[in-house]
Design an enzyme around this catalytic site. Structure first.
Site, PDB file in Angstrom:
ATOM      1  CB  CYS A  36      -0.947   0.022   1.196  1.00 42.29           C
ATOM      2  SG  CYS A  36      -0.096   0.104   2.775  1.00 42.29           S
ATOM      3  CG  ASP A  38      -0.346   3.224   4.050  1.00 39.47           C
ATOM      4  OD1 ASP A  38      -0.357   3.979   3.068  1.00 39.47           O
ATOM      5  OD2 ASP A  38      -1.367   2.751   4.563  1.00 39.47           O
ATOM      6  CB  CYS A  61      -4.883   3.486   5.831  1.00 40.11           C
ATOM      7  SG  CYS A  61      -4.449   2.215   7.023  1.00 40.11           S
ATOM      8  CB  CYS A 105      -3.219  -1.140   9.218  1.00 37.83           C
ATOM      9  SG  CYS A 105      -4.146  -1.258   7.679  1.00 37.83           S
TER      10      CYS A 105
END
Ligand code: FES
Length: 146
Positions: A36, A38, A61, A105
């Site tokens: 992603c 991140d 996120c 995450c």
């Protein structure tokens, strides 16, 4: 995709704790999710065996921001040993859970703490690998990031 976050996740996303940098940090860790993109950066101030201050910056996120915020709250004032034992599962439980597609995450938060502690030991001239273990520089726990 429709999924709901707990009130605690929403609170830590809207009002993240311990955001920022520590200029004279004793350990700095940075980890990223290759899928992603991140990125999470963690700063630790350590005195003796205690984490006296911790700050983070997350470019990612909402779940990544909420988990890093909660993770910093869980290790602040604790010993290095306690911080090393902190798992993404414990962070998720403290947040009253995460939707399954967002579990990865929280892995970033656990990795960021371990990465910062590795940096701390390296600065002391100590090999961090036997203490901190394998951190992994990316999240490969699932395929949910796009
Ligand atoms: Fe990448 Fe949450 S950390 S989507």
């Amino acid at each position: 995709m429709a999924f709901s976050y707990s009130e605690k996740v929403m609170d830590h996303f809207a009002n993240p704790r311990n955001v920022g940098e520590i200029a004279d940090a004793d350990g700095v860790g940075e980890v990223g999710n290759s899928k992603c993109g991140d990125i999470m950066k963690m700063y630790l101030k350590i005195e003796g065996n205690t984490i006296v201050d911790v700050k983070f910056k997350t470019f990612g996120c909402g779940a990544a921001i909420a988990t890093s915020s909660m993770a910093t709250e869980l290790i602040k004032g604790k010993t290095i040993d306690d911080a090393l034992k902190l798992t993404n599962k414990a962070v998720m439980e403290a947040l009253d859970g995460l939707p399954p597609v967002k579990v990865h995450c929280s892995v970033l938060a656990e990795q960021a703490i371990k990465s910062a502690l590795s940096d701390y030991y390296t600065r002391q001239g100590i090999d961090p690998t036997p203490i901190v273990g394998d951190i992994g520089d990316h999240c490969d726990h699932c395929d949910h990031c796009e």
